[in-house]
Write an enzyme that holds these catalytic residues in place. Structure first.
Site: not given
Ligand code: CTP
Length: 403
Positions: A213-214
């Site tokens: 994920n970011h």
């Protein structure tokens, strides 16, 4: 990073041969990331030049009440200097200056600054052995200590007179070490261990691919920094990130997957006083990890996922006296969901991020949070830098710990 980073240090130099060591002292403070200004007695300029000290400190040096270089004769404001300083260190401190300090005499800018300074004051005596032993010198030490100043005792060795004994100014490294230890000993989280998770986790699919994920990890790193600046010993368990931290009190443990993070966190939780789980842990991972790179064959491709272990929940189940903090990133019914997580995961505090708020969440340097406590206090904060949010969080934790 040294605890002296960003501190305004005022170095006072008096007329002793040990003044030649003050140049090294300035260098050490600058290397530690401090801002340094120097104030000298007029006679100390016979031992070391203001030019050396201003070059090393990158600041003007003050030795009289007026700026002699300036034809307009600008007033050197001793009150402002005293207010600027977070710490005032007089090294070397001669018998003469200490006698004046202990009696409130202020006939030069160093003494006037001392008398008006509100910050902690340290003094490192330097003189010949018989002067050091004299009753009047001892009386000065006692008075100065009684006024709340901190003495950095002189060492024993060869003195400028050729005699050997007590009176040698402490070495610059020992002075810096003394001050750092003294500051640390007074910090509110001294002796406390804080466990922090940060960043994303990567869940492998095959040797070259992962699900991630970011999350940048920035929030967790700022919390680590804030906790360490309060004197805590920090263990920062972080997933893959570009963030960097170098602080003597932060021990970084890099991990990759949710399982690695779970194992690392459980190694340290028992000995922690506070645990703050800010990592964006993957909730699912591929059920099987291919040994070889997966080749493209069909038009569609499915991955079967299985749940990872909820690290935060597992800590809530085993916690004894630890103060446990979680994060909740929500898009709807935010308060309700966050309160639900606080209860179900047995937390003392939850930090709610709403993705509805502009400037909150992943990849930005700001955050907008709401704290919800185990006694159901809801404290909303405005949009702030992540460093400020980290500091607010540490303040909230201390408040609840002392309630
Ligand atoms: N967390 C964790 N381990 C996981 C998942 C989450 O430790 N496997 C922690 C996060 O670090 C965060 C908190 O749990 O402090 C909340 O995570 P979040 O994903 O928002 O909540 P979940 O409980 O996973 O619920 P949902 O995804 O359904 O909102």
């Amino acid at each position: 990073m040294s605890i002296l980073k960003g501190k305004n240090i005022l170095l006072g130099i008096t007329a002793g041969i040990a003044a030649y060591k003050s140049a090294s002292l300035v260098r050490l403070f600058i290397k530690a990331g401090a801002n340094v200004k120097v104030v000298m007695t007029p006679a100390s300029k016979d031992f070391i030049t203001p030019l050396t000290l201003s070059t090393l400190s990158k600041n003007p040096v003050y030795s009289s009440f007026v700026d002699e270089e300036d034809e307009g004769q600008v007033w050197n404001n001793h009150v402002e200097l005293g207010l600027w300083a977070d710490l005032f260190i007089i090294a070397p401190a001669t018998a003469n200056t200490m006698a004046k300090m202990s009696n409130g005499v202020c006939d030069n800018i160093l003494l006037a600054t001392y008398l008006s300074a509100k910050c902690p004051v340290y003094f490192a005596p330097a003189m010949d052995l018989d002067m050091y032993k004299h009753q009047s010198t001892k009386a000065s030490f006692e008075k100065l200590n009684a006024y709340g100043n901190k003495m950095i005792p002189a060492g024993t060795g060869e003195l400028a007179s050729g005699l050997v004994g007590e009176g040698r100014m402490a070495e610059p490294e020992a002075i810096v070490d003394f001050i750092q230890k003294d500051i640390l000993s007074k910090l509110p989280l001294r002796g406390k261990s804080v466990l922090i998770t940060a960043g994303p986790t990567y869940e492998a699919l095959d040797p070259v691919r992962f699900i991630g994920n970011h999350s940048s990890g920035k929030m967790g790193f700022e919390i680590a920094n804030a906790a360490a600046n309060l004197g805590a010993e920090v263990i920062l368990v972080t997933g893959p990130t570009h963030e960097k931290i170098s602080h003597t009190l932060v021990n970084v443990k890099p991990v990759t997957s949710a399982e690695d993070m779970y194992n690392e966190v459980h190694k340290h939780f028992e000995n922690s006083h506070i645990a703050i789980l800010s990592a964006a842990v993957a909730d699912y991972r591929p059920k099987t990890v291919a040994d070889q790179k997966i080749k493209k064959k069909d038009a569609t491709f499915s991955i079967e996922l299985e749940k990872t272990q909820d690290i935060l929940k597992s800590l809530g189940e085993i916690k004894k006296d630890q103060f446990l903090v979680g994060f909740a990133l929500e898009t709807n019914n935010e308060l309700e969901h966050a309160q639900g997580k606080l209860k179900s995961k047995n937390l003392d505090l939850i930090v709610l991020n709403s993705l509805k708020d502009k400037g909150a969440g992943f990849g930005v340097s700001t955050n907008k949070v709401t704290f919800i406590t185990s006694s159901n206090d809801v404290i909303e904060h405005s949009l702030k830098s992540k460093a400020e949010v980290a500091s607010d969080l540490m303040n909230q934790i201390q408040k609840q710990l002392h309630a």
